[in-house]
Motif scaffolding. Sequence first.
Motif, PDB file in Angstrom:
ATOM      1  N   THR A  74      10.031   6.445   4.322  1.00 11.48           N
ATOM      2  CA  THR A  74      10.566   7.043   3.096  1.00 11.48           C
ATOM      3  C   THR A  74       9.997   6.310   1.879  1.00 11.48           C
ATOM      4  OG1 THR A  74      12.517   5.642   3.315  1.00 11.48           O
ATOM      5  CG2 THR A  74      12.678   7.878   4.189  1.00 11.48           C
ATOM      6  N   THR A  75       8.684   6.263   1.837  1.00 16.41           N
ATOM      7  CA  THR A  75       7.983   5.485   0.810  1.00 16.41           C
ATOM      8  C   THR A  75       8.399   5.920  -0.596  1.00 16.41           C
ATOM      9  OG1 THR A  75       6.143   5.383   2.346  1.00 16.41           O
ATOM     10  CG2 THR A  75       5.676   4.745   0.077  1.00 16.41           C
ATOM     11  N   ILE A  76       8.492   7.220  -0.839  1.00 10.64           N
ATOM     12  CA  ILE A  76       8.815   7.675  -2.197  1.00 10.64           C
ATOM     13  C   ILE A  76      10.329   7.786  -2.396  1.00 10.64           C
ATOM     14  CG2 ILE A  76       6.579   8.768  -2.583  1.00 10.64           C
ATOM     15  CD1 ILE A  76       7.924  11.478  -2.020  1.00 10.64           C
ATOM     16  N   GLY A  77      11.089   7.137  -1.528  1.00 16.38           N
ATOM     17  CA  GLY A  77      12.542   7.064  -1.687  1.00 16.38           C
ATOM     18  C   GLY A  77      13.254   7.964  -0.699  1.00 16.38           C
ATOM     19  N   HIS A  78      14.402   7.486  -0.227  1.00 12.83           N
ATOM     20  CA  HIS A  78      15.242   8.336   0.615  1.00 12.83           C
ATOM     21  C   HIS A  78      15.637   9.564  -0.189  1.00 12.83           C
ATOM     22  CE1 HIS A  78      15.837   5.647   4.046  1.00 12.83           C
ATOM     23  NE2 HIS A  78      15.990   4.646   3.199  1.00 12.83           N
ATOM     24  N   GLY A  79      15.568  10.727   0.441  1.00 13.29           N
ATOM     25  CA  GLY A  79      16.036  11.955  -0.192  1.00 13.29           C
ATOM     26  C   GLY A  79      15.255  12.334  -1.432  1.00 13.29           C
ATOM     27  N   ASN A  80      13.963  12.034  -1.450  1.00  9.70           N
ATOM     28  CA  ASN A  80      13.158  12.413  -2.630  1.00  9.70           C
ATOM     29  C   ASN A  80      13.399  13.901  -2.950  1.00  9.70           C
ATOM     30  OD1 ASN A  80      10.471  13.896  -3.457  1.00  9.70           O
ATOM     31  ND2 ASN A  80      10.438  11.866  -4.378  1.00  9.70           N
ATOM     32  N   ASN A 415       7.577 -13.988  13.860  1.00 11.66           N
ATOM     33  CA  ASN A 415       7.928 -15.023  12.874  1.00 11.66           C
ATOM     34  C   ASN A 415       7.586 -14.604  11.451  1.00 11.66           C
ATOM     35  OD1 ASN A 415       5.132 -15.183  13.301  1.00 11.66           O
ATOM     36  ND2 ASN A 415       5.069 -17.319  12.662  1.00 11.66           N
ATOM     37  N   VAL A 416       7.564 -13.293  11.242  1.00 17.60           N
ATOM     38  CA  VAL A 416       7.219 -12.776   9.904  1.00 17.60           C
ATOM     39  C   VAL A 416       8.371 -11.912   9.400  1.00 17.60           C
ATOM     40  CG1 VAL A 416       5.624 -11.257   8.645  1.00 17.60           C
ATOM     41  CG2 VAL A 416       4.735 -12.806  10.402  1.00 17.60           C
ATOM     42  N   ILE A 417       8.695 -12.071   8.114  1.00 21.68           N
ATOM     43  CA  ILE A 417       9.602 -11.134   7.435  1.00 21.68           C
ATOM     44  C   ILE A 417       8.722 -10.232   6.599  1.00 21.68           C
ATOM     45  CG2 ILE A 417      11.324 -10.894   5.592  1.00 21.68           C
ATOM     46  CD1 ILE A 417      12.698 -11.967   8.008  1.00 21.68           C
ATOM     47  N   ARG A 418       8.848  -8.928   6.813  1.00 25.19           N
ATOM     48  CA  ARG A 418       8.007  -7.987   6.061  1.00 25.19           C
ATOM     49  C   ARG A 418       8.867  -7.108   5.160  1.00 25.19           C
ATOM     50  NH1 ARG A 418       6.343  -3.263  10.431  1.00 25.19           N
ATOM     51  NH2 ARG A 418       7.944  -3.798  11.934  1.00 25.19           N
ATOM     52  N   PHE A 419       8.289  -6.783   4.029  1.00 19.59           N
ATOM     53  CA  PHE A 419       8.961  -5.920   3.048  1.00 19.59           C
ATOM     54  C   PHE A 419       8.198  -4.605   2.960  1.00 19.59           C
ATOM     55  CE2 PHE A 419       9.845 -10.249   2.007  1.00 19.59           C
ATOM     56  CZ  PHE A 419      11.164 -10.272   1.567  1.00 19.59           C
ATOM     57  N   LEU A 420       8.901  -3.525   3.253  1.00 19.57           N
ATOM     58  CA  LEU A 420       8.341  -2.171   3.099  1.00 19.57           C
ATOM     59  C   LEU A 420       9.347  -1.359   2.278  1.00 19.57           C
ATOM     60  CD1 LEU A 420       7.157  -1.299   6.750  1.00 19.57           C
ATOM     61  CD2 LEU A 420       5.686  -1.376   4.739  1.00 19.57           C
ATOM     62  N   PRO A 421       9.643  -1.790   1.049  1.00 22.77           N
ATOM     63  CA  PRO A 421      10.691  -1.113   0.284  1.00 22.77           C
ATOM     64  C   PRO A 421      10.256   0.285  -0.135  1.00 22.77           C
ATOM     65  CG  PRO A 421       9.562  -2.718  -1.081  1.00 22.77           C
ATOM     66  CD  PRO A 421       8.991  -2.868   0.294  1.00 22.77           C
ATOM     67  N   THR A 422      11.217   1.107  -0.464  1.00 23.37           N
ATOM     68  CA  THR A 422      10.859   2.381  -1.087  1.00 23.37           C
ATOM     69  C   THR A 422      10.266   2.055  -2.461  1.00 23.37           C
ATOM     70  OG1 THR A 422      12.899   2.753  -2.319  1.00 23.37           O
ATOM     71  CG2 THR A 422      12.900   3.447   0.000  1.00 23.37           C
ATOM     72  N   LEU A 423       9.446   2.958  -2.946  1.00 22.33           N
ATOM     73  CA  LEU A 423       8.807   2.713  -4.251  1.00 22.33           C
ATOM     74  C   LEU A 423       9.767   3.007  -5.398  1.00 22.33           C
ATOM     75  CD1 LEU A 423       5.198   4.024  -3.475  1.00 22.33           C
ATOM     76  CD2 LEU A 423       6.215   1.770  -3.070  1.00 22.33           C
ATOM     77  N   THR A 424      11.044   3.241  -5.067  1.00 26.96           N
ATOM     78  CA  THR A 424      12.082   3.391  -6.092  1.00 26.96           C
ATOM     79  C   THR A 424      12.892   2.102  -6.228  1.00 26.96           C
ATOM     80  OG1 THR A 424      13.673   4.247  -4.482  1.00 26.96           O
ATOM     81  CG2 THR A 424      12.313   5.870  -5.614  1.00 26.96           C
ATOM     82  N   THR A 425      12.471   1.048  -5.546  1.00 24.00           N
ATOM     83  CA  THR A 425      13.206  -0.223  -5.595  1.00 24.00           C
ATOM     84  C   THR A 425      12.901  -0.941  -6.909  1.00 24.00           C
ATOM     85  OG1 THR A 425      12.894  -0.339  -3.207  1.00 24.00           O
ATOM     86  CG2 THR A 425      13.650  -2.349  -4.288  1.00 24.00           C
TER      87      THR A 425
END
Length: 445
Positions: A74-80, A415-425
């Motif tokens: 949901t790259t462009i945001g949940h419920g775009n 051993n990695v924390i990854r961030f894949l936020p929506t681009l509305t963050t």
Amino acid sequence: MSAPRVLPDHSSAPLLLTDVPGPRSRALHERRRQTVARGVGSVLPVYIAHADGPWVTDVDGNRLLDLGSGIGVTTIGHGNPAAVAAAAAQLEQVTHTLFTVTPYEGYVRLAERLSEKTPGDHEKRSVFVNSGAEAVENAVKIARRHTGRRAVAALDHGFHGRTNLTLAMNHKAAYGTGFGPFSSDIHRVPNSYPYRDGLSGEQAAERTIAHLEQRIGTSDLAAVIAEPIQGEGGFVVPADGYLPALQDWCTRNGVVFIADEIQTGLGRTGTWFASEHFDVVPDLVLTAKGIAAGLPLAGVTGRADIMDAPDPGSLGGTFGGNPVSIAAALAVFDELEHGPFFAEALRIGGSLRQHLTTLASRHPLIGDVRGIGAMYAFELTDPATSHPAAGAASAIAAYAAQHGILLLTAGSDANVIRFLPTLTTTDDQIEVAVDVIDRALATLA
Ligand SMILES: Cc1ncc(COP(=O)(O)O)c(C=O)c1O
């Protein structure tokens, strides 16, 4: 075409009404144990009732900041709104005819959009399927048919899916435990992993190419597949020059160079495709995940002469290129083209880089901070032994969940924390999350 959108939700704090998971989630989880196969895991058994922008709300009413976007979907945001409206309108028109029986325009239009936006201005063709793994499978079929060769090489620390063929390509054995025998003629070769190997792009490419030439032999090699930034492998960004050197070698040897952009593509890194950051023009580009804002769709797009090698009828499947998913995907393309999303991805990347670098200066457990755009990570290494800090990433993710932040782990050593936020963050939301991670790291120290 949809109008540019003002990004909606600027409140920054999660809202917690119960423990996470709460009582309703726990009850649902109990029911699930009686009926859903054990092999289907759930990273965090919080049952979601609603999602909007960067937020997911669970069945207990807790509102959690989702920094994983359903693993980059949901790259462009949940419920775009544009994607939802396009899919809803298409549902009213036609839900299915099967493109290989009676076709429809959306499929052709999306192929045109991919021809425009994937790297390179050569003539291209596309085929649509249902999942990322299926796109990988089809790319291998197409490359083999085009070259008349059998062997395929994938990179160490790569991940390409959960079908039998793609299990043979994955670095991590755990995905395939007990599922063999696996497809033959699949080989794994060293990648570029600057934090661990210390090699320049040129040196790492020489090492990869030596393996390709000595262990497989060019005359048998149909394709090399690479994620421009490795996803499950821990957001491994290759050293400068590595991918161009590998691609150049492929071109000189008649080997199809496949970019698996399933996690990196479509705005995630601030460009249409991550290949653009590395100046590579792949022969085939694979898309899935973010392409249809949460509806199932995947594609293979590439050079017309390669893509047209298979005979009519040999590509496709019942649901591949479903009209509803395609309608959502066309809206995603409009949103990316006319909305603020590329700039937002870069803003998010800048904010994450700054905050994570500060965290790294305060917490010696953070050995590396890396990424591009809204695809950022930190790798945890025991400063005393320089070994991967096994367990630390899952402990941080668990702590974050208790505080309303959904974080994903990654890495061959987990051993990695990854961030894949929506681009509305927003930056404020990132700050809230980083503060929670700071406290999690303090408890580990
Ligand atoms: C780079 C990459 N390739 C392929 C896949 C497989 O995609 P799917 O789960 O849609 O089959 C994934 C999924 O995580 C991925 O990240």
